[in-house]
Design an enzyme around this catalytic site. Structure first.
Site, mmCIF file in Angstrom:
data_model
loop_
_atom_site.group_PDB
_atom_site.id
_atom_site.type_symbol
_atom_site.label_atom_id
_atom_site.label_comp_id
_atom_site.label_asym_id
_atom_site.label_seq_id
_atom_site.Cartn_x
_atom_site.Cartn_y
_atom_site.Cartn_z
ATOM 1 N N ASP A 92 68.692 38.477 48.206
ATOM 2 C CA ASP A 92 70.102 38.751 48.436
ATOM 3 C C ASP A 92 70.886 37.533 47.952
ATOM 4 O O ASP A 92 70.311 36.530 47.543
ATOM 5 C CB ASP A 92 70.366 39.077 49.917
ATOM 6 C CG ASP A 92 69.925 37.957 50.847
ATOM 7 O OD1 ASP A 92 69.808 38.211 52.056
ATOM 8 O OD2 ASP A 92 69.702 36.830 50.373
ATOM 9 N N SER A 93 72.205 37.607 48.002
ATOM 10 C CA SER A 93 73.019 36.535 47.413
ATOM 11 C C SER A 93 73.259 35.404 48.398
ATOM 12 O O SER A 93 73.687 34.319 48.019
ATOM 13 C CB SER A 93 74.392 37.087 47.015
ATOM 14 O OG SER A 93 75.119 37.407 48.214
ATOM 15 N N GLY A 94 73.018 35.671 49.681
ATOM 16 C CA GLY A 94 73.286 34.654 50.698
ATOM 17 C C GLY A 94 74.620 34.849 51.386
ATOM 18 O O GLY A 94 74.825 34.395 52.517
ATOM 19 N N GLY A 95 75.527 35.572 50.757
ATOM 20 C CA GLY A 95 76.885 35.725 51.301
ATOM 21 C C GLY A 95 76.922 36.401 52.651
ATOM 22 O O GLY A 95 77.631 35.979 53.563
ATOM 23 N N PHE A 96 76.126 37.445 52.796
ATOM 24 C CA PHE A 96 76.127 38.196 54.064
ATOM 25 C C PHE A 96 75.649 37.314 55.211
ATOM 26 O O PHE A 96 76.241 37.285 56.290
ATOM 27 C CB PHE A 96 75.211 39.406 53.924
ATOM 28 C CG PHE A 96 75.170 40.318 55.122
ATOM 29 C CD1 PHE A 96 74.090 40.300 55.994
ATOM 30 C CD2 PHE A 96 76.213 41.203 55.369
ATOM 31 C CE1 PHE A 96 74.047 41.142 57.093
ATOM 32 C CE2 PHE A 96 76.173 42.055 56.478
ATOM 33 C CZ PHE A 96 75.088 42.020 57.332
ATOM 34 N N ASP A 146 79.003 39.012 47.305
ATOM 35 C CA ASP A 146 80.013 40.007 47.656
ATOM 36 C C ASP A 146 80.640 39.643 48.993
ATOM 37 O O ASP A 146 80.175 38.753 49.690
ATOM 38 C CB ASP A 146 79.384 41.397 47.737
ATOM 39 C CG ASP A 146 78.365 41.510 48.862
ATOM 40 O OD1 ASP A 146 77.692 40.493 49.156
ATOM 41 O OD2 ASP A 146 78.248 42.573 49.480
ATOM 42 N N GLN A 191 81.170 48.163 48.000
ATOM 43 C CA GLN A 191 81.794 47.975 49.291
ATOM 44 C C GLN A 191 82.814 49.102 49.524
ATOM 45 O O GLN A 191 82.800 50.100 48.814
ATOM 46 C CB GLN A 191 82.469 46.590 49.366
ATOM 47 C CG GLN A 191 81.485 45.420 49.447
ATOM 48 C CD GLN A 191 80.679 45.388 50.732
ATOM 49 O OE1 GLN A 191 81.012 46.045 51.717
ATOM 50 N NE2 GLN A 191 79.596 44.625 50.733
ATOM 51 N N ASP A 268 65.769 47.711 52.875
ATOM 52 C CA ASP A 268 65.204 46.520 53.514
ATOM 53 C C ASP A 268 65.732 46.452 54.936
ATOM 54 O O ASP A 268 66.881 46.868 55.188
ATOM 55 C CB ASP A 268 65.620 45.241 52.766
ATOM 56 C CG ASP A 268 66.944 44.681 53.297
ATOM 57 O OD1 ASP A 268 67.997 45.115 52.798
ATOM 58 O OD2 ASP A 268 66.915 43.853 54.246
HETATM 59 N N1 LIG Z 1 73.930 45.580 56.172
HETATM 60 C C1 LIG Z 1 74.031 44.687 55.120
HETATM 61 C C2 LIG Z 1 72.983 43.819 54.888
HETATM 62 C C3 LIG Z 1 73.057 42.911 53.853
HETATM 63 N N2 LIG Z 1 71.993 42.059 53.662
HETATM 64 C C4 LIG Z 1 74.190 42.860 53.013
HETATM 65 C C5 LIG Z 1 74.329 41.922 51.923
HETATM 66 O O1 LIG Z 1 73.436 41.081 51.652
HETATM 67 N N3 LIG Z 1 75.430 41.927 51.164
HETATM 68 N N4 LIG Z 1 76.421 42.803 51.390
HETATM 69 C C6 LIG Z 1 76.377 43.678 52.388
HETATM 70 O O2 LIG Z 1 77.336 44.453 52.549
HETATM 71 C C7 LIG Z 1 75.225 43.738 53.249
HETATM 72 C C8 LIG Z 1 75.154 44.668 54.289
#
Ligand SMILES: Nc1cc(N)c2c(=O)[nH][nH]c(=O)c2c1
Length: 370
Positions: A92-96, A146, A191, A268
């Site tokens: 993942d990008s880390g942002g969440f 994101d 989104q 995931d």
């Molecule tokens: N339930 C979610 C789990 C996640 N790991 C993410 C994410 O990594 N980015 N953006 C997301 O909207 C998001 C939602």
């Protein structure tokens, strides 16, 4: 740039089964990715994860960038060598996780500034840095940075997050084109919260950018299963039918089969691993709480239908004892059994789609987990 090949072998309504081919191996879809948060699927050996049938695992950029650090992992040969997982890895990008785990975070057009939950150090995560980190890790499938708004949020907040995420999607693609290795892929993230028109706006704009795959974000954030599935059904029709769709952070066995029926290919969730560490087990008959004294004298196995030794070769009485005694073997066995159940479920999903009997499986899972 992307070497991802996605082949659909069978359909049942909106559900698809197929294969996603990467330079490090093929991913049978629909697929569930065990979460390997900080370079390990907690309490499991990589070989054991592989033996459950998992073709791909997920790595968390937030955790790895803070400890041991992306540059250090790169110096040591990349995440695959570092954790002895030769198969595909999605990061993942880390942002969440910045928004859910870090302290004092500040979102701006440039990116997100935050303090590490480990040592309080300050970091700036931009779309470009998120791509750089995932390249340093050697990720086979990267995610754009994101903005995932909380649930609930105002329509204006949802619309603003869509537009910022779209601008970050373009910056991520530019950065990816400059430095990603051949064969790696970058997914865009849709989104739009629970608003059908915002979901369509996000999906169509990302489609214009021609990503090799599309993640569906902004769900599994507290909206509940009904609203999640309703929003999903309003999102997937606007995504390319020939590209993989990945629903982030989902979910329970019932969430998964219902999302597959609405056209999702990849998942995931920390549920199987986290539940295993808390004495909770997933079986074909439903969830089992091994902390419950009702299991104290039960000589039967956790799940006679499971192909997994952890679910077949140990009595519930023994598992209950390990859990109550706080033995290290408890999370090891229950995590193994849970990850194996999720892979067994995905195997059954793929076969059901191929044979046109997904609705039958949906009913079976609804009875056990509804
Ligand atoms: N339930 C979610 C789990 C996640 N790991 C993410 C994410 O990594 N980015 N953006 C997301 O909207 C998001 C939602």
């Amino acid at each position: 740039m992307s070497a991802l090949a996605f082949d659909i072998h069978g359909r049942d309504g909106e559900a698809r089964t197929g294969a996603l081919t990467t330079p490090r191996g093929t991913i049978r879809t629909p697929a569930f990715m065990p979460v390997g948060t900080a370079a390990s699927v907690k309490a499991m050996f990589p070989d054991t994860v592989r033996e459950t049938g998992a073709d791909i695992i997920l790595g968390n950029t937030y955790h790895l960038m803070l400890r041991p650090g992306a540059e250090r992992i790169a110096r040591l040969g990349g995440l695959h060598d570092f954790m002895n997982w030769p198969g595909p890895i999605l990061t993942d990008s880390g942002g969440f996780q910045v928004m859910s785990l870090s302290k004092l975070r500040k979102l701006s057009e440039d990116g997100v500034t935050f303090q590490s939950h480990i040592d309080g150090s300050t970091h700036l995560l931009t779309p470009e840095r998120a791509v750089e980190i995932q390249c340093l890790l050697g990720s086979d499938i990267q995610m754009q940075l994101d903005e995932c708004p909380p649930y609930p949020c105002t329509r204006e907040e949802a619309a603003s997050a869509v537009e910022l995420s779209l601008r970050w999607a373009e910056r991520s693609q530019d950065a990816f084109a400059k430095r990603a290795a051949a064969g790696h892929a970058l997914f865009g993230i849709v989104q739009g919260s629970i608003h059908p028109d915002l979901r369509e706006r996000s999906a169509r704009a990302l489609m214009e950018m021609d990503f090799p795959g599309y993640a569906i974000g902004g769900l599994a954030v507290g909206e509940g299963p009904d609203l999640m599935l309703e929003t999903l059904a309003q999102t997937t029709p606007h995504l390319p039918a020939d590209k993989p769709r990945y629903l982030m952070g989902v979910g329970t066995p019932l969430d998964i089969v219902e999302a597959v029926a609405r056209g999702v290919d990849m998942f995931d969730c920390v549920m199987p691993t986290r539940s295993g560490r808390h004495g909770q087990a997933f079986t074909w008959a439903g969830k089992v709480n091994l902390r419950n004294a009702a299991h104290a004298d039960d000589p039967g196995p956790l799940d006679p239908e499971s192909p997994c030794p952890a679910a077949r070769d140990y009595s519930r009485a023994y598992l209950h004892h390990l859990v109550k005694a706080g033995e290290y073997l408890a999370p090891m066995l229950l995590t193994w059994a849970n990850v194996a159940f999720y892979q067994d479920l995905m195997r059954a999903v793929r076969a059901a789609i191929q044979e046109g009997r997904l609705d039958e499986l949906r009913t079976r899972i609804r009875v056990a987990y509804g």
